[in-house]
Scaffold this active site. Structure first.
Site, PDB file in Angstrom:
ATOM      1  N   GLU A 197     102.352  47.998  43.164  1.00 52.59           N
ATOM      2  CA  GLU A 197     102.447  49.451  43.311  1.00 52.59           C
ATOM      3  C   GLU A 197     103.162  50.070  42.123  1.00 52.59           C
ATOM      4  O   GLU A 197     102.955  51.240  41.809  1.00 52.59           O
ATOM      5  CB  GLU A 197     103.202  49.797  44.598  1.00 52.59           C
ATOM      6  CG  GLU A 197     103.115  51.280  45.008  1.00 52.59           C
ATOM      7  CD  GLU A 197     104.242  52.151  44.446  1.00 52.59           C
ATOM      8  OE1 GLU A 197     104.134  53.387  44.576  1.00 52.59           O
ATOM      9  OE2 GLU A 197     105.221  51.625  43.875  1.00 52.59           O
ATOM     10  N   GLU A 198     104.031  49.287  41.456  1.00 49.41           N
ATOM     11  CA  GLU A 198     104.905  49.841  40.413  1.00 49.41           C
ATOM     12  C   GLU A 198     104.272  49.848  39.028  1.00 49.41           C
ATOM     13  O   GLU A 198     104.949  50.104  38.034  1.00 49.41           O
ATOM     14  CB  GLU A 198     106.221  49.043  40.365  1.00 49.41           C
ATOM     15  CG  GLU A 198     107.050  49.106  41.646  1.00 49.41           C
ATOM     16  CD  GLU A 198     107.683  50.479  41.898  1.00 49.41           C
ATOM     17  OE1 GLU A 198     107.405  51.423  41.136  1.00 49.41           O
ATOM     18  OE2 GLU A 198     108.445  50.593  42.870  1.00 49.41           O
ATOM     19  N   HIS A 256     114.552  52.277  40.898  1.00 45.27           N
ATOM     20  CA  HIS A 256     114.341  51.906  39.485  1.00 45.27           C
ATOM     21  C   HIS A 256     115.642  51.943  38.681  1.00 45.27           C
ATOM     22  O   HIS A 256     115.636  51.593  37.510  1.00 45.27           O
ATOM     23  CB  HIS A 256     113.300  52.794  38.786  1.00 45.27           C
ATOM     24  CG  HIS A 256     111.966  52.815  39.476  1.00 45.27           C
ATOM     25  ND1 HIS A 256     110.838  53.351  38.900  1.00 45.27           N
ATOM     26  CD2 HIS A 256     111.572  52.365  40.698  1.00 45.27           C
ATOM     27  CE1 HIS A 256     109.813  53.237  39.745  1.00 45.27           C
ATOM     28  NE2 HIS A 256     110.244  52.656  40.844  1.00 45.27           N
ATOM     29  N   ASP A 290     106.186  44.559  45.648  1.00 39.35           N
ATOM     30  CA  ASP A 290     106.670  44.385  44.276  1.00 39.35           C
ATOM     31  C   ASP A 290     107.816  45.345  43.959  1.00 39.35           C
ATOM     32  O   ASP A 290     108.069  46.321  44.684  1.00 39.35           O
ATOM     33  CB  ASP A 290     105.534  44.576  43.268  1.00 39.35           C
ATOM     34  CG  ASP A 290     104.926  45.965  43.329  1.00 39.35           C
ATOM     35  OD1 ASP A 290     104.751  46.498  44.453  1.00 39.35           O
ATOM     36  OD2 ASP A 290     104.635  46.536  42.268  1.00 39.35           O
TER      37      ASP A 290
END
Lengths: 365, 365
Positions: free
Chosen positions: B137-138, B340, B79
């Protein structure tokens, strides 16, 4: 909670002051809805041939023209804070122990009742009197009816001395504190908190500001015989972006309540000196008012009503009179600590004694 | 900003690792929307007869069964954080200087591309390999796909050593910091700020907490040869009721990032000792992970890929492996400081060199 607003109301100024207090309270007049009570007060005053009545919106004055050497102002506001299921009024206790409960009993329709009784009954006072009734005291300063009269009809407020009938437990309270609020800001550099050394923490940087506040000794200042106790307080603090970010901004809101020996500008300068090195932004402020109790008109008032004057810690419209050059005091029935509370009340005996004291003042050389 | 989610996608594991990186990035897979990419990864892996493939939701493993004396785990998440108009991918520069831009290039589809290339091409590795691909995971830890596998299929994650292919600029990063957040609260007594001496200011009462933070010297701790630098920071502060009220509550949120020589319980005890006398409430925490670089399997890995290992300052899923008893390191292409970000990118040369290093490791005794 809403309360039905009366469409018309009539006030009988020949009734006793306690009955008149209840009649005034039972006409709801939350700030912005003063029309009905203002109409009723105007109609009652116009039945008094010895008074000149002038109106501006929902504020008005009624005054004598007897050519006396001295003119005094007796002022009160007609509005209240919102009703909290505490109307119509009710009475607890009997005789000398009777207490009137309900919105407006303390702040400040008991005072207005005293004004109206004096206006109607003291046909030939020894000093000329201007009675002031005004709207919107309980909301933002820009709507205040007394301030509006000061701008549009300053001649209506002329006088040698003013009594503001705010609740003071029937004790003369001189002047009022000033108040100023500033935002004191520290800045930093944002960073991930896992690598905090790459940033600079603004919350940590605000620590010396709090240290100044905790180490601050507020002044106690004697102004014309009254001792004012100042206050220097953080009333708000905010900072932080997220749980894993070093914050780049922290702001403390500081409220300084200052004695009447300082102007608003001096209060601001004091804050800027205290927090040198930080960005200081004034958000609002109102000047203090000196007690003015050394003036002959004030001395005569204090002598007539008796008791020992004290300082006013809160901010009231005596500061507006002060700006107009009219020394003013607070003096009225009711305990200010119950103002705005759901259990707002006023002892009947205080209303009666206030009326008697002011009657003595207006009828004694 | 939304991005159309592909309905089906096909991955060609015979393409070069940079082309495969772009193909993976161009299948949008924001946390919660990993189905399409997981299907594509599964389909591609099932074409490799030397691998056993097992799937749980949108997480899966592919592993060899060669009876080697050692089993290693190579893990990566599928992800990404939300897309910021930075897909499909694009290339800037040419040849050795080519850089791939777009969401997921650094965090961490370049790493996933390396995993897939190794899975497809290293048919007979000298150590048995379990490749792990997982979802979510995010986002919050409770949704983490690796943690889910740890609960539902702990046997799938068994190994002597694990490599998490999080971006580390192709440098071995050992272990990870722990993190704990607490709220430190001071209480007071509310009062009107005009009579502040009748209250007790909670914002003033928090000053010693900030003094502790500003006076704090973070430790630098050597754990198995890696130096971890801790951090103790206020990441939030709040207090205040209104501009004329002495506040009765002030809360500082403190984030302590701690080295792997301390357990989560020891970190909490340290905070409670620092802020003794205040109410301290733990809001969240994750344990640190020791680097484990003294284990023979880790030594062999570091020798094979080269370079000097460093500490990991952030918190990553190596801590999950650590809890399962599998020493783990971060090692992957891409600079984590661009993860990000809108300009997320990864040098093509880093992806290629990561693939070569891991290939060397899996093919050298």
């Amino acid at each position: 909670m809403t309360y039905p607003v009366s469409q018309a109301a009539r006030l009988d100024l020949s009734s006793d002051v306690v009955t008149l207090t209840r009649a005034l309270c039972d006409i709801p007049s939350v700030s912005g809805d003063e029309r009905v009570i203002a109409d009723a007060v105007e109609a009652a005053l116009r039945e008094c041939p010895h008074l000149e009545v002038l109106r501006d919106g929902d504020a008005m004055i009624a005054r004598t023209h007897l050519g006396r050497s001295e003119r005094v102002v007796i002022a009160g506001h007609l509005d209240t804070v919102p009703i909290a299921a505490n109307l119509p009024t009710w009475v607890e206790g009997q005789g000398d122990d009777a207490v009137i409960y309900g919105r407006g009993t303390a702040d400040m329709k008991a005072g207005v009742a005293v004004q109206l009784r004096l206006a109607a009954t003291v046909v030939e006072p020894v000093r000329d009197v201007t009675y002031v009734f005004y709207d919107a005291e309980e909301v933002e300063a820009s709507r205040n009816g007394l301030a509006r009269l000061g701008r549009t009809h300053p001649d209506w407020l002329v006088g040698d001395f003013a009594v503001l009938m705010e609740p003071s437990v029937a004790r003369v309270e001189g002047g009022c504190q000033g108040t100023i609020r500033v935002e004191v800001e520290a800045t930093g550099v944002a960073a991930h908190s896992a690598r905090s050394w790459t940033g600079r923490n603004a919350i940590h940087a605000i620590e010396p500001v709090l240290a100044v506040l905790t180490g601050y000794t507020p002044r106690e200042v004697d102004v014309e015989g009254l001792v004012y106790r100042e206050g220097m307080n953080a009333v708000g603090i905010r900072g932080g972006i997220a749980g894993n970010v070093i914050p780049d901004r922290c702001v403390v809101t500081v409220n300084y309540r200052f004695a009447p020996d300082r102007s608003l500008a001096e209060a601001e300068a004091h804050l800027r000196e205290l927090f040198a090195g930080y960005q200081v932004t004034v958000t609002d402020g109102s000047p203090a008012a000196r007690p003015g109790l050394d003036r002959p008109a004030a001395v005569r008032f204090v002598t007539a009503v008796g008791g020992t004057p004290g300082p006013k810690y809160g901010w009231t419209d005596v500061a507006l009179f002060s700006e107009l050059g009219v020394p003013a005091v607070n003096y009225g029935p009711g305990d200010p600590s119950f103002a705005h509370k759901d259990d707002e009340h006023c002892p009947a005996s205080q209303i009666v004694s206030c009326e008697q004291s002011l009657l003595r003042w207006l009828t004694t050389e």
